[in-house]
Each structure stands twice: as C-alpha cells, then as structure tokens.
Design a protein around this motif. Structure first.
Motif, PDB file in Angstrom:
ATOM      1  N   ASP A   1     117.969  65.633  89.359  1.00  8.18           N
ATOM      2  CA  ASP A   1     117.811  64.223  88.988  1.00  8.18           C
ATOM      3  C   ASP A   1     116.548  64.010  88.173  1.00  8.18           C
ATOM      4  OD1 ASP A   1     120.044  63.089  90.698  1.00  8.18           O
ATOM      5  OD2 ASP A   1     118.828  64.077  92.231  1.00  8.18           O
ATOM      6  N   ARG A   2     116.649  63.201  87.138  1.00 13.23           N
ATOM      7  CA  ARG A   2     115.479  62.839  86.347  1.00 13.23           C
ATOM      8  C   ARG A   2     114.849  61.597  86.980  1.00 13.23           C
ATOM      9  NH1 ARG A   2     113.920  64.751  81.729  1.00 13.23           N
ATOM     10  NH2 ARG A   2     115.953  65.742  81.423  1.00 13.23           N
ATOM     11  N   VAL A   3     113.617  61.738  87.465  1.00 12.39           N
ATOM     12  CA  VAL A   3     112.971  60.635  88.179  1.00 12.39           C
ATOM     13  C   VAL A   3     111.869  59.982  87.359  1.00 12.39           C
ATOM     14  CG1 VAL A   3     113.516  61.559  90.458  1.00 12.39           C
ATOM     15  CG2 VAL A   3     111.378  62.232  89.330  1.00 12.39           C
ATOM     16  N   ALA A   4     111.571  60.541  86.197  1.00 15.11           N
ATOM     17  CA  ALA A   4     110.594  59.962  85.272  1.00 15.11           C
ATOM     18  C   ALA A   4     110.738  60.707  83.958  1.00 15.11           C
ATOM     19  CB  ALA A   4     109.165  60.087  85.811  1.00 15.11           C
ATOM     20  N   GLU A   5     110.064  60.226  82.941  1.00 13.82           N
ATOM     21  CA  GLU A   5     110.066  60.908  81.659  1.00 13.82           C
ATOM     22  C   GLU A   5     109.513  62.318  81.840  1.00 13.82           C
ATOM     23  OE1 GLU A   5     108.864  58.955  77.610  1.00 13.82           O
ATOM     24  OE2 GLU A   5     107.059  59.790  78.552  1.00 13.82           O
ATOM     25  N   ASP A   6     110.333  63.327  81.523  1.00 13.27           N
ATOM     26  CA  ASP A   6     109.937  64.734  81.614  1.00 13.27           C
ATOM     27  C   ASP A   6     109.687  65.211  83.046  1.00 13.27           C
ATOM     28  OD1 ASP A   6     110.166  65.319  78.932  1.00 13.27           O
ATOM     29  OD2 ASP A   6     108.073  64.875  78.477  1.00 13.27           O
ATOM     30  N   VAL A   7     110.265  64.553  84.035  1.00 10.49           N
ATOM     31  CA  VAL A   7     110.144  65.017  85.425  1.00 10.49           C
ATOM     32  C   VAL A   7     111.534  65.133  86.027  1.00 10.49           C
ATOM     33  CG1 VAL A   7     109.208  64.617  87.731  1.00 10.49           C
ATOM     34  CG2 VAL A   7     107.890  63.920  85.715  1.00 10.49           C
TER      35      VAL A   7
ATOM     36  N   ALA B   1     106.472  59.544  88.312  1.00  6.46           N
ATOM     37  CA  ALA B   1     107.630  59.805  89.172  1.00  6.46           C
ATOM     38  C   ALA B   1     107.537  59.032  90.489  1.00  6.46           C
ATOM     39  CB  ALA B   1     107.741  61.297  89.449  1.00  6.46           C
ATOM     40  N   PHE B   2     108.697  58.733  91.040  1.00  3.36           N
ATOM     41  CA  PHE B   2     108.847  58.181  92.398  1.00  3.36           C
ATOM     42  C   PHE B   2     108.308  56.759  92.558  1.00  3.36           C
ATOM     43  CE2 PHE B   2     108.256  62.860  93.013  1.00  3.36           C
ATOM     44  CZ  PHE B   2     109.585  63.148  93.300  1.00  3.36           C
ATOM     45  N   THR B   3     108.145  56.026  91.470  1.00  2.00           N
ATOM     46  CA  THR B   3     107.627  54.659  91.602  1.00  2.00           C
ATOM     47  C   THR B   3     108.599  53.777  92.389  1.00  2.00           C
ATOM     48  OG1 THR B   3     108.548  54.128  89.427  1.00  2.00           O
ATOM     49  CG2 THR B   3     106.221  54.775  89.525  1.00  2.00           C
ATOM     50  N   GLY B   4     109.901  54.051  92.275  1.00  2.00           N
ATOM     51  CA  GLY B   4     110.872  53.284  93.058  1.00  2.00           C
ATOM     52  C   GLY B   4     110.699  53.517  94.546  1.00  2.00           C
ATOM     53  N   GLU B   5     110.518  54.790  94.954  1.00  2.00           N
ATOM     54  CA  GLU B   5     110.315  55.103  96.366  1.00  2.00           C
ATOM     55  C   GLU B   5     109.018  54.491  96.888  1.00  2.00           C
ATOM     56  OE1 GLU B   5     110.793  59.145  97.585  1.00  2.00           O
ATOM     57  OE2 GLU B   5     112.299  59.558  96.035  1.00  2.00           O
TER      58      GLU B   5
END
Length: 311
Positions: free
Chosen positions: A14-20, A149-153
């Motif tokens: 899963d892509r969780v951020a730009e380039d992550v 990454a993971f700002t939603g979590e």
C-alpha cells in the motif's frame, strides 16, 4: 541462538504517502511470526549485498503479519528502489529478525520527535504509551504533507500529535517540545541526522533515546593495531589499522551475522569477554558503552592492545 529467518509472502502493498510503500508480510503457511516490541526492526534480504533494516510499524499483538514502511531514496544504495520497482503482492521476501535497540522504556511522560520515515518505529510506541496511560506528545515533521506517512492513523490521537510539514511551517521548532524534559520524562527521536543532532543538543543526558538511519559523525577511530582473541576457539586474530574487527574475524573463519557495516543496525553486536572497546557505533546507549559488555564489531575497535570476544 540464531535469529529467526525465513521467506515471507507480501500479503499487501500500500502507498501511504508520496514515495512511501507499506509491505504487509505473512508466513506462507500461516504460522505465527515471532513476538516483537515497539522499536524493533527486521532485515529484508532483497538480493546479494542488498540487506536493509526496516522498523516494524504494525501492531505487536498481531502475530499473523508484520508491517514495514519503505521510503524511496533517490540517492540510496538500491534497497528502496528494489522494493518500489520489483516487489509485488504474492512475492516472497527473505526476512531476518526482529531485533530491538530502540525499546520503549517505562516512563510517566514521553516526548516523541520524528522526521520523515522516522515515524515508523515511533508509531507502535504511541499506541503503547496511550495504552499505558502515559502523558505523551508527538512532533512529526516532513518535507510536505503529502510525503508524511501515516497521518490518517495519527489523526485519532488529536491534539497530542503536531504535524509540521516544512513547506507549511518551516523547520521543526524543537524548543516548545523539549523545553521541560523533567524527571520522569523520556524523549524518543528518529529521523534525519541533523534533526537528531539538534534534539541531542537540547536533551539532558540520560533522557534521550535515538535511532539513526545513518551513522553519527565521530572522530577517527585511531590507527593502532591490536589483537582479538576468539574465546570459543582460543585463536588470536590481528586487526590491522585499516581493517575492521568484523572483516578480520570473518577472514579468520568466525561465523558472524552482519548487515549494515556502519554501526547503525546492531546485527553484529558481540559480547566482550575481556578488554575495553572503543565504541564507534550509533546504536548502544551511553550506559551500554560505559559497561563495555558488548560492541558493534563492524565499526568499533579496542582501547588497548587486546580484546577477547565471545566468538
């Protein structure tokens, strides 16, 4: 005892951020994976000479899967590009570990600081601190909001988390976070070297726990030759000024696990039976260095003429 090593299946990508990208790994036969604690990392063996360390960023209570996040490094050594370009769902990846040199120690208060992909080991720490009822905050910076990454979590933690994309807020302002690192408070930080150096300058000795992705700048280790005695065989191995302990003992036939060869992953940590190590790593704490019971033989040397190692 040798660490766990096996081929795991990429059950999710899963892509969780730009380039992550986040890889979810599962045992091919559904067997439970080894237990781990926040701060642990695993080695992904991606090919000859491509062994890279990635922090586990999932739920330690989930023994069915491991989750790691891989940021694409444009100027990297090829490991992240291998994951981003050649690994897909259903593929098998050789995994070794877990190991943990960044454990979450009990404390009444935590101040977490993360930069970029440095959020990965911190993520499960936040859940553990929350469950323990500790007073904690997180300052999390990145180049842009899209790159973080993971700002939603993280949104479920509300005001405990401060997001600071550099293009919106400028460089991370550490002063408010680290203004009162009082008794009972531990600071955990992970991210780019300059950020960690800045955190280190502001924290009282003994209150800071760091994990570095690149070795810290240190003075030259010195050019003295010394000898290493392999305690299990009694063999004496000379270590020349321009040769690491790791290379010297491997050339002498000792079996040693190693990976980064930079003193950042902890794979080659070895027990010291006699002698005083000259620690050059970025893993051990000040207390562990002072005790001198172990050393990272890929970079550390000897303060004297002789070391006896448990090899």
């Amino acid at each position: 005892m040798s660490p766990y090593e096996t081929g795991l299946v990429v059950a999710g990508l899963d892509r969780v951020a730009e380039d992550v990208l986040v890889l979810t790994l599962r045992h091919p036969l559904g067997e439970p994976l080894p237990a781990w604690e926040p701060g642990a990392h695993v080695d992904l063996v991606l090919g000859p000479g491509l062994e890279r360390q990635y922090s586990l960023c999932g739920d330690p209570a989930d023994r069915r899967t491991w989750r790691v996040a891989v940021a694409r490094e444009r100027a990297g050594r090829g490991g992240s590009a291998q994951v981003h370009e050649r690994v897909g769902p259903g593929d098998r990846v050789r995994v070794r570990g877990p190991r943990n040199h960044f454990r979450l120690e009990p404390a009444a208060r935590y101040r977490f600081v993360a930069g970029g992909i440095g959020i990965t080991p911190v993520l499960p720490m936040l859940a553990a601190a929350q469950e323990a009822g500790a007073d904690w905050t997180l300052l999390y910076g990145g180049r842009t909001r899209r790159s973080m990454a993971f700002t939603g979590e993280l949104s479920r933690y509300g005001a405990r988390v401060t997001l600071a994309p550099e293009d919106e807020t400028g460089p991370l302002d550490l002063a408010p976070v680290l203004a009162d690192v009082s008794e009972g408070t531990l600071v955990y930080a992970c991210g780019p070297g300059p950020l960690l150096d800045a955190v280190e300058r502001r924290c009282p000795r003994g209150r800071l726990r760091l994990e570095r992705f690149r070795p810290a700048a240190r003075a030259p280790a010195g050019a003295a030759e010394f000898e290493v005695v392999l305690a299990r065989s009694g063999r004496t191995v000379p270590v020349a000024p321009d040769v690491s302990v790791l290379d010297a003992v491997r050339a002498a036939g000792a079996e040693v696990l190693w990976s980064c060869a930079e003193g950042t992953c902890g794979t080659c940590e070895t027990d010291v039976v006699e002698g005083t190590p000259d620690h050059r790593d970025s893993v051990l704490t000040d207390e562990e260095r002072a005790a001198g019971e172990t050393m990272l033989i890929c970079v550390s040397r000897c303060r004297g003429k002789r070391l006896v190692l448990d090899l």
